[in-house]
Design a protein around this motif. Structure first.
Motif, PDB file in Angstrom:
ATOM      1  N   ALA A  80      37.301  44.083  30.599  1.00 26.76           N
ATOM      2  CA  ALA A  80      38.121  43.446  31.641  1.00 26.76           C
ATOM      3  C   ALA A  80      39.036  44.476  32.308  1.00 26.76           C
ATOM      4  O   ALA A  80      39.111  44.550  33.542  1.00 26.76           O
ATOM      5  CB  ALA A  80      38.946  42.315  31.036  1.00 26.76           C
ATOM      6  N   PHE A  81      39.695  45.309  31.496  1.00 27.55           N
ATOM      7  CA  PHE A  81      40.601  46.314  32.077  1.00 27.55           C
ATOM      8  C   PHE A  81      39.827  47.374  32.875  1.00 27.55           C
ATOM      9  O   PHE A  81      40.293  47.844  33.911  1.00 27.55           O
ATOM     10  CB  PHE A  81      41.453  46.966  30.987  1.00 27.55           C
ATOM     11  N   ILE A  83      36.980  46.925  34.500  1.00 30.69           N
ATOM     12  CA  ILE A  83      36.561  46.341  35.791  1.00 30.69           C
ATOM     13  C   ILE A  83      37.754  46.295  36.748  1.00 30.69           C
ATOM     14  O   ILE A  83      37.620  46.590  37.942  1.00 30.69           O
ATOM     15  CB  ILE A  83      35.966  44.926  35.582  1.00 30.69           C
ATOM     16  N   ILE A  84      38.928  45.996  36.215  1.00 34.84           N
ATOM     17  CA  ILE A  84      40.131  45.991  37.070  1.00 34.84           C
ATOM     18  C   ILE A  84      40.356  47.390  37.662  1.00 34.84           C
ATOM     19  O   ILE A  84      40.583  47.539  38.864  1.00 34.84           O
ATOM     20  CB  ILE A  84      41.365  45.517  36.255  1.00 34.84           C
ATOM     21  N   VAL A  87      37.687  48.106  40.362  1.00 33.77           N
ATOM     22  CA  VAL A  87      37.909  47.364  41.611  1.00 33.77           C
ATOM     23  C   VAL A  87      39.106  47.943  42.371  1.00 33.77           C
ATOM     24  O   VAL A  87      39.058  48.111  43.601  1.00 33.77           O
ATOM     25  CB  VAL A  87      38.125  45.859  41.305  1.00 33.77           C
ATOM     26  N   VAL A  88      40.170  48.291  41.647  1.00 33.89           N
ATOM     27  CA  VAL A  88      41.355  48.845  42.306  1.00 33.89           C
ATOM     28  C   VAL A  88      41.021  50.202  42.954  1.00 33.89           C
ATOM     29  O   VAL A  88      41.448  50.489  44.078  1.00 33.89           O
ATOM     30  CB  VAL A  88      42.531  48.974  41.299  1.00 33.89           C
TER      31      VAL A  88
ATOM     32  N   VAL B  27      40.182  39.189  35.767  1.00 34.80           N
ATOM     33  CA  VAL B  27      39.297  40.006  36.616  1.00 34.80           C
ATOM     34  C   VAL B  27      39.058  39.302  37.951  1.00 34.80           C
ATOM     35  O   VAL B  27      39.073  39.932  39.012  1.00 34.80           O
ATOM     36  CB  VAL B  27      37.949  40.278  35.883  1.00 34.80           C
ATOM     37  N   VAL B  30      42.089  39.737  40.283  1.00 34.05           N
ATOM     38  CA  VAL B  30      42.138  41.093  40.869  1.00 34.05           C
ATOM     39  C   VAL B  30      41.044  41.251  41.926  1.00 34.05           C
ATOM     40  O   VAL B  30      41.252  41.832  42.992  1.00 34.05           O
ATOM     41  CB  VAL B  30      41.997  42.171  39.766  1.00 34.05           C
TER      42      VAL B  30
END
Lengths: 206, 208
Positions: A80-81, A83-84, A87-88, B27, B30
């Motif tokens: 999850a982290f 993917i964050i 994406v960022v 997720v 975001v």
């Protein structure tokens, strides 16, 4: 007292217990992204963020995680982290995101992150786990950066993509340094120097 | 005893579902927050690549690029609704072509944007996108000197010459270009991509 303990823990995680040169973890990304300094910096920031946040989260719920599914839970949190982060980076640094390609996603499989969650975060409170995550990330990062600076300068005669005055004109690029074998050589030499001169192994150790 | 075991198993399943739900929600939030920026960046990359292949290296501002694209470019999409080629009108009103060709490189695909003059065969510009060639070696096909050497040529390309020290003194031979030192396979791939693009341009102009 607490500050002194935190400092000691930080120095241990980034120094003597360094994930790359002491534990030999996370080598795949060390080889893959260190031929250009800019990509390495972004990768390092991503790993530090994921390490700190996943360590903190795993530690926060460690008392409730059933033993039989703990690795699934850790992987899910890490994914999850990651993917964050991915994406960022796509939203804010699209050029770098294109160059890093699949490597940001591969942070999920970076053994340092799972290793610290298993070895530290599952047995310690959230704040020390968070600090351990940052320290391990910093330890990973400075090793990667040393290798990246060496590889980019010798392999491409540039730094951060720019020509180096008085150097780029006459230097003949070492092509092998921008390929994976060059990373092996650079990493091996660095580990040898550190283990011989900076943090010598205890000869009486078991 | 049995009840405890059942409770434990139910808790395990519940815990996994709860963690998954929280992770996916995080997720998702975001992704929604950044979706617009990601989509805008993709669009900008595409427009910049078309402009570059058409021969406009840089616009003064992003808005200028968007305005130019809006006014002068007609985007043609394929059956899957993916941009395939572009008809670009120049100041004289002539229709130039920019096509997308997806070829293979050393480690993966190379997407090339190749621009052609209104005569249907002379190259106006080249831009390579979405490739995973080795940084410092194959990835140097992005360098301006390498891309610039195709401008004004009409191939077909048959000969690869060695990389010169003086990048201002490149071969004018229509059927040759300078390769990147240490990246023979990538350079050969570029040769194939350019030749296939020439064939495709001829076909698109003849169909028009």
């Amino acid at each position: 007292m607490a500050a002194g303990k935190t400092k000691k823990q930080f120095i241990m995680s980034a120094g003597k217990d360094n994930p790359v040169f002491a534990q030999i973890l996370g080598i795949c990304s060390t080889l893959a992204v260190t031929n250009v300094v800019e990509n390495t910096v972004v990768m390092c920031l991503g790993v530090i963020f994921v390490l700190a946040c996943s360590n903190f989260t795993v530690s926060l719920i460690r008392k409730w995680i059933p033993g039989s599914i703990r690795m699934m839970v850790e992987t899910l949190i890490i994914a999850a982290f990651v993917i964050i982060v991915d994406v960022v980076i796509q939203a804010t640094l699209p050029g770098v995101s294109r160059q890093l390609g699949p490597f940001v996603g591969l942070i999920i499989t970076n053994c340092i992150i799972m290793g610290r969650a298993e070895a530290y975060a599952l047995n310690n409170p959230p704040l020390p786990s968070f600090i351990d995550g940052i320290a391990s990330g910093v330890g990973y990062s400075y090793v990667l950066l040393i290798i990246a600076v060496f590889r980019e300068i010798t392999g491409s005669a540039t730094f951060w993509g720019y020509d180096i005055p008085w150097f780029s004109d006459w230097w003949t690029n070492w092509s092998i340094m921008v390929m994976a074998p060059g990373a092996f050589f650079a990493l091996a030499i660095l580990i040898w120097i550190i283990k011989t001169y900076v943090v010598p192994e205890d000869p009486g150790g078991k | 005893m049995k009840t405890n075991l059942v409770k434990e198993r139910i808790f395990t399943v519940f815990f996994m579902v709860a963690v998954t739900f929280v992770a996916i929600t995080l997720v998702g939030i975001v992704d929604i927050v950044t979706a617009e920026s990601v989509e805008r960046n993709r669009g900008l990359f595409l427009r910049q690549a078309v402009a570059d292949a058409f021969g406009i290296a840089e616009h003064d501002s992003i808005q200028e690029l968007l305005d130019w694209y809006e006014e002068f470019v007609t985007e043609i999409r394929d059956d899957d609704d993916v941009p395939d080629h572009f008809w670009v009108r120049n100041q004289e009103g002539e229709e130039n072509l920019v096509l997308i060709y997806r070829g293979s490189g050393l480690w993966g695909g190379i997407t090339a944007f190749v621009g052609f003059e209104a005569d249907g065969k002379t190259i106006r510009g080249v831009n390579f996108q979405d490739h995973v060639e080795t940084p410092g070696l194959g990835a140097r096909i992005d360098e301006r000197w390498f891309r610039r050497q195709f401008v004004g040529k009409y191939g077909p390309f048959e000969e690869l010459r060695s990389e010169p020290d003086d990048k201002d003194n490149l071969t004018k031979d229509n059927q040759a270009f300078h390769q990147v030192t240490g990246a023979t396979i990538t350079s050969e791939s570029v040769k194939t991509i350019m030749n296939r693009s020439l064939e495709r341009a001829e076909m698109l102009f003849s169909e028009r």
